[in-house]
Design an enzyme around this catalytic site. Sequence first.
Site, PDB file in Angstrom:
ATOM      1  N   ARG A  76       0.856  -1.191   0.000  1.00 20.94           N
ATOM      2  CA  ARG A  76       0.000   0.000   0.000  1.00 20.94           C
ATOM      3  C   ARG A  76       0.890   1.239   0.000  1.00 20.94           C
ATOM      4  O   ARG A  76       1.695   1.436   0.910  1.00 20.94           O
ATOM      5  CB  ARG A  76      -0.909  -0.010   1.227  1.00 20.94           C
ATOM      6  CG  ARG A  76      -1.915   1.127   1.281  1.00 20.94           C
ATOM      7  CD  ARG A  76      -2.805   0.986   2.510  1.00 20.94           C
ATOM      8  NE  ARG A  76      -3.611  -0.224   2.453  1.00 20.94           N
ATOM      9  CZ  ARG A  76      -3.983  -0.921   3.530  1.00 20.94           C
ATOM     10  NH1 ARG A  76      -3.598  -0.548   4.736  1.00 20.94           N
ATOM     11  NH2 ARG A  76      -4.730  -2.000   3.387  1.00 20.94           N
ATOM     12  N   ARG A 145      -1.837   6.420   9.360  1.00 24.71           N
ATOM     13  CA  ARG A 145      -1.781   5.963   7.971  1.00 24.71           C
ATOM     14  C   ARG A 145      -2.062   7.124   7.016  1.00 24.71           C
ATOM     15  O   ARG A 145      -2.001   8.278   7.403  1.00 24.71           O
ATOM     16  CB  ARG A 145      -2.749   4.801   7.793  1.00 24.71           C
ATOM     17  CG  ARG A 145      -2.383   3.618   8.697  1.00 24.71           C
ATOM     18  CD  ARG A 145      -3.185   2.391   8.375  1.00 24.71           C
ATOM     19  NE  ARG A 145      -2.819   1.258   9.213  1.00 24.71           N
ATOM     20  CZ  ARG A 145      -3.370   0.056   9.100  1.00 24.71           C
ATOM     21  NH1 ARG A 145      -4.305  -0.162   8.180  1.00 24.71           N
ATOM     22  NH2 ARG A 145      -2.997  -0.931   9.894  1.00 24.71           N
ATOM     23  N   LYS A 211      -3.689   0.822  14.583  1.00 31.93           N
ATOM     24  CA  LYS A 211      -3.672   1.783  13.481  1.00 31.93           C
ATOM     25  C   LYS A 211      -4.377   3.079  13.881  1.00 31.93           C
ATOM     26  O   LYS A 211      -5.189   3.111  14.805  1.00 31.93           O
ATOM     27  CB  LYS A 211      -4.362   1.173  12.268  1.00 31.93           C
ATOM     28  CG  LYS A 211      -5.801   0.751  12.528  1.00 31.93           C
ATOM     29  CD  LYS A 211      -6.322  -0.084  11.379  1.00 31.93           C
ATOM     30  CE  LYS A 211      -7.717  -0.640  11.707  1.00 31.93           C
ATOM     31  NZ  LYS A 211      -8.204  -1.547  10.656  1.00 31.93           N
ATOM     32  N   LYS A 213      -6.019   6.877  12.011  1.00 32.13           N
ATOM     33  CA  LYS A 213      -6.424   7.454  10.731  1.00 32.13           C
ATOM     34  C   LYS A 213      -6.921   8.884  10.901  1.00 32.13           C
ATOM     35  O   LYS A 213      -7.655   9.185  11.846  1.00 32.13           O
ATOM     36  CB  LYS A 213      -7.505   6.581  10.088  1.00 32.13           C
ATOM     37  CG  LYS A 213      -6.990   5.172   9.793  1.00 32.13           C
ATOM     38  CD  LYS A 213      -8.036   4.250   9.202  1.00 32.13           C
ATOM     39  CE  LYS A 213      -7.416   2.893   8.898  1.00 32.13           C
ATOM     40  NZ  LYS A 213      -8.399   1.944   8.330  1.00 32.13           N
ATOM     41  N   CYS A 433     -14.624  -3.853  -0.582  1.00 29.77           N
ATOM     42  CA  CYS A 433     -13.243  -4.170  -0.214  1.00 29.77           C
ATOM     43  C   CYS A 433     -12.725  -5.296  -1.104  1.00 29.77           C
ATOM     44  O   CYS A 433     -13.473  -5.920  -1.859  1.00 29.77           O
ATOM     45  CB  CYS A 433     -13.159  -4.551   1.255  1.00 29.77           C
ATOM     46  SG  CYS A 433     -13.894  -6.156   1.643  1.00 29.77           S
ATOM     47  N   CYS A 439      -7.418 -11.590   0.943  1.00 30.84           N
ATOM     48  CA  CYS A 439      -7.522 -11.103   2.321  1.00 30.84           C
ATOM     49  C   CYS A 439      -7.741 -12.258   3.283  1.00 30.84           C
ATOM     50  O   CYS A 439      -8.714 -13.018   3.152  1.00 30.84           O
ATOM     51  CB  CYS A 439      -8.651 -10.091   2.450  1.00 30.84           C
ATOM     52  SG  CYS A 439      -8.850  -9.483   4.140  1.00 30.84           S
ATOM     53  N   CYS A 478     -15.822  -9.097   5.497  1.00 30.43           N
ATOM     54  CA  CYS A 478     -15.721  -9.358   6.937  1.00 30.43           C
ATOM     55  C   CYS A 478     -16.211  -8.105   7.655  1.00 30.43           C
ATOM     56  O   CYS A 478     -16.523  -7.098   7.014  1.00 30.43           O
ATOM     57  CB  CYS A 478     -14.277  -9.699   7.319  1.00 30.43           C
ATOM     58  SG  CYS A 478     -13.185  -8.263   7.469  1.00 30.43           S
ATOM     59  N   CYS A 482     -12.886  -1.772   5.819  1.00 30.31           N
ATOM     60  CA  CYS A 482     -12.171  -1.390   4.593  1.00 30.31           C
ATOM     61  C   CYS A 482     -13.031  -0.656   3.571  1.00 30.31           C
ATOM     62  O   CYS A 482     -12.512   0.149   2.818  1.00 30.31           O
ATOM     63  CB  CYS A 482     -11.517  -2.613   3.969  1.00 30.31           C
ATOM     64  SG  CYS A 482     -10.193  -3.290   4.986  1.00 30.31           S
TER      65      CYS A 482
END
Length: 568
Positions: A76, A145, A211, A213, A433, A439, A478, A482
């Site tokens: 990414r 990110r 993470k 954001k 996603c 994944c 899931c 995303c």
Amino acid sequence: MSTTPPQLSEVEHVKTANRYLRGTIAESLNNRLTGALNPDDTHIIKFHGSYQQTDRDRDSERKRQKLEPLFSFMIRVRVPGGVATAPQWQRMDALADAYGNGTLKLTTRQTFQLHGVLKRDLRPTIQGFNDSLLDSIAGCGNVNRNVMCNVNPHESRGHGEVQALAAAISAHLTPRTTAYHEIWLDGELQNTTEATDDAEPVYGKTYLPRKFKIALNLPPYNDSDIFSNDIGLIAIEENGQLLGFNVAVGGGLGMTFNQPETYPRLADLIGFVPTEKVVDVCEKIVTIQRDWGNRANRKLSLLKYTIDRAGLPAFVAELHQRLGYALAGTRPYQFHSSSDAFGWTGNADGLSHLVLSVEGGRVLDCPGYGLKSALHEISAFHTGEFRLTGNQNLILANIEPAHRIRIQAILEAHGAGPKAEQLTALRRNALACVALPTCSQAFAEAERYLPQLLDKLDAIIRAHGLAEAGILVRMTGCPNRCARPYLGEIALVGKAPGRYNLYLGANHAGERLNKLYREMLDEDGILRELAPLLAAYAVERQPGEGFGDFVVRTGVVKATLFGLDFHA
């Protein structure tokens, strides 16, 4: 008071021993006996922007042949604010062909993803986009990110300032470790046995618990879905002048099935800050999460849980203490859309902008549709930018007048011309996603299956005269975030192969979560549940009423304004 040290998750122990993101990645790359990394390095390489994956479509066959799984890597690439130059687009396009699966994925965080990169090709791939001034450090991992920003340059005179601020926040919160350069660019690891937390003045030795954001937006557009971020910054303008930003904290959309202590949450507005202080405010919020976040249970380690555990007043008080001043009161603003405005804007006498619909964010060539080839040809002469939107679409921005007709002709010649007017608004706004086959978290299909489902939903939509009703559809494999599923007016979250939970009731402005409506539906079940609701919406909706607002007003689902109410 107990002096027992806090229990740490396995990943925290790995981070403690990783030597500022070095781990044993260099040794893993040199091991030619396997396509995989050392187990601990699969955690650390995320900080470098990559996930180790397998082709799950081929796992059974390879196991039958007594072969290890077909390991590959997703990379990414950070693109602060989603703005890439034409040479950068060319480089990413070439790298996808040389080392990836031949496609580019445009993500819901305005980044590029390459899929299918083999371990032996990781270093030349990363060196390749480094040559065009792109990098993947902090593309993933327990750090801040890619910083998002709405990208259409015609929206406001202040847009350039907001874009520049997004880049400044990204640069300030990028990890300072030299490990990225050592491993991927020159191969010379440094002695770090004497290193201290001074090497990472914001993050410290073990970085963040999870993470993080950040997104910025200029009202009335909320295409970055501000309230789904740990920090959301809402630009406030007055008479064309950028005054500063309303600050929202604690958003996040991931959860885990059958664990009600996990839930999506929208960020809370906590005040206003002038532009020149925004970077410092972001840093201080990050450091609170660094110090207060849960490092024992990763499922509860995001900022949203930190705030709900400590209480918002306590969190804000701590922020004010670290800043040395209090934020001012929030300023008025209004969002009306989180969608992209497709087609041409501007005029033939000046610079133009073209917003292209990219289904699933996947840039590829297939029979009758050559988007990838068309963009490759355009990138050779386009003097503006390639701007990635938060909705997986693409803007060819700042097109010179002399290039407009040429760009239109190239797109049409490849069957990839502006066709948004031929698509239902449902389809134009849909997000998915990646999900299967790569994944590891996916229970069900998303990107590969959604177009098939949309074909059938389109028939219902058109039959009821709703082709231009901009209903937001989100599909994930899931319950993670995303494709921002819990902000979809209709959301389908994979729970098992071919089975999805159906959520309804978010709004177009991105200011309300949806609610679980039905569980474990197959395709027939999805269509059976949605068809009568869409039929009723066509007849009974009020002027300007969105589908999510309609199902809330008519009692189909209850409004969900707070994360703690999501499972109620």
